[in-house]
Design a protein around this motif. Structure first.
Motif, PDB file in Angstrom:
ATOM      1  N   ASP A   7      -6.920   3.534  -2.564  1.00  0.00           N
ATOM      2  CA  ASP A   7      -5.382   3.447  -3.266  1.00  0.00           C
ATOM      3  C   ASP A   7      -5.084   3.603  -4.951  1.00  0.00           C
ATOM      4  O   ASP A   7      -3.698   2.956  -4.911  1.00  0.00           O
ATOM      5  N   GLY A   8      -5.857   4.178  -5.450  1.00  0.00           N
ATOM      6  CA  GLY A   8      -5.313   4.906  -6.432  1.00  0.00           C
ATOM      7  C   GLY A   8      -6.661   5.882  -7.534  1.00  0.00           C
ATOM      8  O   GLY A   8      -7.464   6.108  -6.519  1.00  0.00           O
ATOM      9  N   GLU A  52      -0.237   5.947 -18.026  1.00  0.00           N
ATOM     10  CA  GLU A  52       0.040   6.192 -17.021  1.00  0.00           C
ATOM     11  C   GLU A  52      -0.270   6.050 -15.516  1.00  0.00           C
ATOM     12  O   GLU A  52       0.402   5.354 -14.967  1.00  0.00           O
ATOM     13  N   LEU A  85       1.268   7.915  -8.356  1.00  0.00           N
ATOM     14  CA  LEU A  85       2.302   8.696  -8.844  1.00  0.00           C
ATOM     15  C   LEU A  85       3.028   9.080  -9.300  1.00  0.00           C
ATOM     16  O   LEU A  85       4.252   9.035  -9.295  1.00  0.00           O
ATOM     17  N   ARG A  86       1.345  10.250  -9.354  1.00  0.00           N
ATOM     18  CA  ARG A  86       2.204  11.628 -10.097  1.00  0.00           C
ATOM     19  C   ARG A  86       2.675  12.180  -8.646  1.00  0.00           C
ATOM     20  O   ARG A  86       2.009  12.640  -8.254  1.00  0.00           O
ATOM     21  N   THR A  87       4.185  13.203  -9.379  1.00  0.00           N
ATOM     22  CA  THR A  87       3.963  14.253  -8.023  1.00  0.00           C
ATOM     23  C   THR A  87       3.296  15.168  -8.134  1.00  0.00           C
ATOM     24  O   THR A  87       3.107  15.366  -6.755  1.00  0.00           O
ATOM     25  N   ASN A 143      -1.815   4.468 -12.560  1.00  0.00           N
ATOM     26  CA  ASN A 143      -2.327   5.326 -11.393  1.00  0.00           C
ATOM     27  C   ASN A 143      -2.433   7.251 -10.766  1.00  0.00           C
ATOM     28  O   ASN A 143      -0.946   7.274 -10.696  1.00  0.00           O
ATOM     29  N   GLN A 148       0.541  13.995  -6.251  1.00  0.00           N
ATOM     30  CA  GLN A 148       0.746  13.593  -4.981  1.00  0.00           C
ATOM     31  C   GLN A 148       0.249  15.037  -3.764  1.00  0.00           C
ATOM     32  O   GLN A 148      -0.135  15.304  -2.591  1.00  0.00           O
TER      33      GLN A 148
END
Length: 224
Positions: free
Chosen positions: A62-63, A43, A48-50, A45, A53
């Motif tokens: 950054d990650g 997957e 980037l998963r909603t 970072n 987030q």
């Protein structure tokens, strides 16, 4: 395999901590390790998963990478290590972390130059006798990444007792950083991320010290 090792295995057989099947080394058997509900390194970072987030505030990172959610057997092992100083729990967590880190590295996520481990306040370190993050992640990363002892932390109220807003305020002045991180890509490591307040406060200092990229890293993320 030496005769003494064969005798030791015969006299003191070892069993998987989950399924109790015989294993060559203390810990988890391969099927149980592979069956753990871990995040998938492919997957990449996790920021980037909603769902992640919306739950975690990490504007200075950054990650994000992690092993799994703070629940079930991972939560039990972390509590056994932190609260009861159970050595077997540290060993099991190291096995899980090494497994997950190897797979993240295979996916080339993240690409970093050094690790900075979230410290304990001096008083808490003396009382506990160890930093659980160093006991787990430090053990795994040693020899793979330089571990930079640049962060220190003053005593604050326990985060577990605070709501989200109070956590942010509690951690805003908790850390100090000595030295320069100019040009460095940093892996910032903690055991559990609940809101992101602690690790983001440390990330702000790393950014001011010159870090060009900061990846948050944790054993577990606390589910909503």
């Amino acid at each position: 395999m030496s005769l003494s090792h064969v005798l030791a295995q015969a006299l003191f057989p070892r069993y998987c901590a989950c399924c109790q099947s015989p294993v060559a080394h203390a810990g988890l058997c391969t099927p149980c390790l592979e069956a753990l509900p871990l995040f998938l390194p492919e997957e990449g970072n996790l920021l980037l998963r909603t769902d992640i987030q919306t739950q975690f505030s990490l504007p200075d990172c950054d990650g994000l990478i992690a092993c799994g959610w703070y629940q079930g057997i991972l939560k039990r092992w972390l509590c056994e290590l932190k609260l009861h100083q159970r050595r077997h729990a540290a060993s099991l967590l190291r096995q899980v972390i090494a497994y997950q880190w190897q797979h993240y590295c295979f996916e080339q996520v993240p690409q970093v130059d050094a690790a900075v481990i979230i410290p304990l306040p001096r008083h808490r370190l003396i009382n506990r006798g160890f930093n659980q993050v160093m006991q787990t992640w430090g053990y795994v990363l040693n020899g793979q990444l330089p571990i930079l002892p640049v962060l220190s932390k003053r005593m604050t109220r326990a985060q577990q007792t605070l709501n989200r807003r109070a956590r942010l305020h509690n951690q805003s002045q908790a850390f100090s950083l000595a030295g320069s991180l100019t040009g460095q890509r940093i892996l910032l490591v903690d055991d559990v991320i609940t809101t992101g307040a602690t690790i983001n406060a440390a990330a702000q200092l790393c950014r001011r010290a010159g870090a060009t990229q900061i990846w948050a890293c944790a054993t577990c993320l606390t589910p909503a």
